[in-house]
Design an enzyme around this catalytic site. Structure first.
Site, short mmCIF file in Angstrom:
data_model
loop_
_atom_site.label_atom_id
_atom_site.label_comp_id
_atom_site.label_asym_id
_atom_site.label_seq_id
_atom_site.Cartn_x
_atom_site.Cartn_y
_atom_site.Cartn_z
N ALA A 129 -12.45 1.96 -3.97
CA ALA A 129 -13.82 1.88 -4.47
C ALA A 129 -13.89 2.79 -5.69
CB ALA A 129 -14.82 2.33 -3.42
N LYS A 187 -14.87 -1.63 4.89
CA LYS A 187 -14.04 -1.56 6.10
C LYS A 187 -14.66 -2.36 7.23
CE LYS A 187 -10.48 1.11 4.86
NZ LYS A 187 -9.17 0.47 4.58
N TYR A 221 -18.67 8.21 2.35
CA TYR A 221 -17.71 7.10 2.47
C TYR A 221 -18.37 5.81 1.94
CZ TYR A 221 -13.60 4.64 4.27
OH TYR A 221 -12.45 3.89 4.39
N THR A 274 -3.62 12.00 2.26
CA THR A 274 -2.81 11.14 1.40
C THR A 274 -3.35 11.20 -0.03
OG1 THR A 274 -4.23 9.22 1.73
CG2 THR A 274 -2.44 9.52 3.31
N ASP A 328 -0.99 -6.74 -7.63
CA ASP A 328 -2.39 -6.35 -7.68
C ASP A 328 -3.10 -7.35 -6.77
OD1 ASP A 328 -5.12 -6.35 -8.26
OD2 ASP A 328 -4.83 -5.85 -10.38
N ILE A 338 0.17 6.30 4.33
CA ILE A 338 0.21 5.76 5.69
C ILE A 338 1.14 4.54 5.72
CG2 ILE A 338 -1.16 4.57 7.45
CD1 ILE A 338 -3.50 6.48 6.67
N GLY A 364 0.78 -1.25 0.00
CA GLY A 364 0.00 0.00 0.00
C GLY A 364 0.80 1.28 0.00
O1 0WE Z 1 -10.34 4.87 3.09
C1 0WE Z 1 -10.24 6.03 2.71
C2 0WE Z 1 -10.19 6.33 1.21
C3 0WE Z 1 -9.96 5.14 0.35
C4 0WE Z 1 -10.29 5.36 -1.10
C5 0WE Z 1 -10.01 6.53 -1.79
C6 0WE Z 1 -10.33 6.65 -3.12
C7 0WE Z 1 -10.12 7.93 -3.88
C8 0WE Z 1 -9.96 7.68 -5.37
C9 0WE Z 1 -10.89 4.33 -1.79
N1 0WE Z 1 -11.22 4.42 -3.09
C10 0WE Z 1 -10.94 5.54 -3.77
N2 0WE Z 1 -11.27 5.60 -5.08
C11 0WE Z 1 -10.88 6.62 -5.90
O2 0WE Z 1 -11.24 6.65 -7.09
N3 0WE Z 1 -10.25 7.06 3.62
C12 0WE Z 1 -10.38 6.75 5.02
C13 0WE Z 1 -10.16 8.49 3.25
C14 0WE Z 1 -11.55 9.00 3.04
O3 0WE Z 1 -12.20 8.81 1.87
C15 0WE Z 1 -13.45 9.36 2.00
C16 0WE Z 1 -13.60 9.90 3.27
C17 0WE Z 1 -12.38 9.67 3.95
C18 0WE Z 1 -12.05 10.05 5.36
C19 0WE Z 1 -14.48 9.41 1.08
C20 0WE Z 1 -15.67 10.03 1.43
C21 0WE Z 1 -15.83 10.57 2.69
C22 0WE Z 1 -14.79 10.50 3.62
#
Ligand code: 0WE
Length: 255
Positions: free
Chosen positions: A95, A162, A155, A193, A64, A19, A12
């Site tokens: 996602a 999660k 989220y 990040t 991957d 992180i 990661g």
């Molecule tokens: O777990 C995460 C983010 C993980 C993530 C980020 C992305 C951005 C780009 C997973 N998939 C994608 N897909 C993409 O195309 N976090 C804890 C950070 C995060 O993400 C959010 C948050 C927080 C906090 C999304 C919406 C609301 C809050």
């Protein structure tokens, strides 16, 4: 040197703000010898540049996590290089962007599948592949977020994934406990990040945590590193299956 003589693998790292990189540096500082994986050619040079700071013999392998062949090749290589493994960091999530916008009720079957495959099932697959190398016990650490337990608007499916990740850590802890392999999650407060970049309202979220968390600030990457060292080391020898909140206390609040 709390992790002297230990070997580990880190999934990661994307760049220096990851992180995974903060925890890897902390593990290395405590004496662990590490291998790294990268997701896609796009990130190869980044990871090679960072991981290379630990010496030119640091294994840097493509992976991957949705491909069983990649996972098999990674653990084959690490087994040959290190002989055994003590530590594994899972700091991987994805996602489809559209699933993190708008309403959860609109989540497509495919977005749900991809989010769970990359972000949750991967922990099961990596733990299964790592376990035979963890011959003198091990510590598996996975990154989670509060959206697993309470609704964080937008989220969405990542919160559901999660929740699956945290539950998977508990079931893995049960299965692997007899082999002295511990499995825990770190539920981090928001960190700026690559994964957070471009998420609408992320800056406001950081401000919200700063205003409402008991410690009145956001968590620092180094503090996640220190928690990673704790969970990897003997101080956490009796801790498994847990989700540890490292969020400046935000999670305890009811309002
Ligand atoms: O777990 C995460 C983010 C993980 C993530 C980020 C992305 C951005 C780009 C997973 N998939 C994608 N897909 C993409 O195309 N976090 C804890 C950070 C995060 O993400 C959010 C948050 C927080 C906090 C999304 C919406 C609301 C809050």
């Amino acid at each position: 040197m709390m992790l002297a003589g230990k070997t580990g693998i880190v999934f990661g790292v994307a760049n220096k703000r990851s992180i995974a990189w903060a925890i890897a540096q902390a593990w290395a500082r405590e004496g662990a010898r590490l291998a790294f994986t990268y997701q896609g050619e796009r990130l190869k040079d980044n990871v090679a540049e960072l991981a290379g700071t630990f010496g030119s013999d640091t294994p840097i392998l493509p992976c991957d996590v949705t491909r069983d062949e990649d996972i098999a090749a990674v653990f084959q290589a690490v087994g040959e290089k290190f002989g055994k493994l003590n530590l594994l960091l899972h700091s991987v999530a994805f996602a489809p962007r559209e699933a993190l916008e708008g309403e959860f009720v609109a989540t497509s079957r495919e977005a749900f599948r991809v989010a769970h495959d990359v972000s949750a099932y991967s922990l099961v697959a990596l733990a299964r592949a790592a376990a035979p190398l963890m011959t003198d016990g091990g510590s598996i650490v996975a990154m989670s977020y509060y959206g697993a337990e309470k609704v964080v608007p937008r989220y969405n499916v990542m919160g559901v994934a999660k929740a699956a990740l945290e539950a998977s850590a508990r079931y893995l802890a049960y299965d692997l406990g007899p082999k002295k392999i511990r499995v825990n999650c770190i539920s981090a407060g928001p960190v700026n990040t690559l994964a957070a970049r471009g998420i609408a309202g992320f800056t406001e979220m950081l401000k919200h945590y700063e205003a409402h968390a008991p410690l009145r600030r956001n968590v620092l990457p180094d503090e996640l590193g220190a928690t990673g060292v704790f969970l990897a080391g003997d101080g956490a020898a009796a801790i498994t299956g847990q989700t540890l909140y490292v969020d400046c206390g935000y999670q305890i609040m009811g309002m």
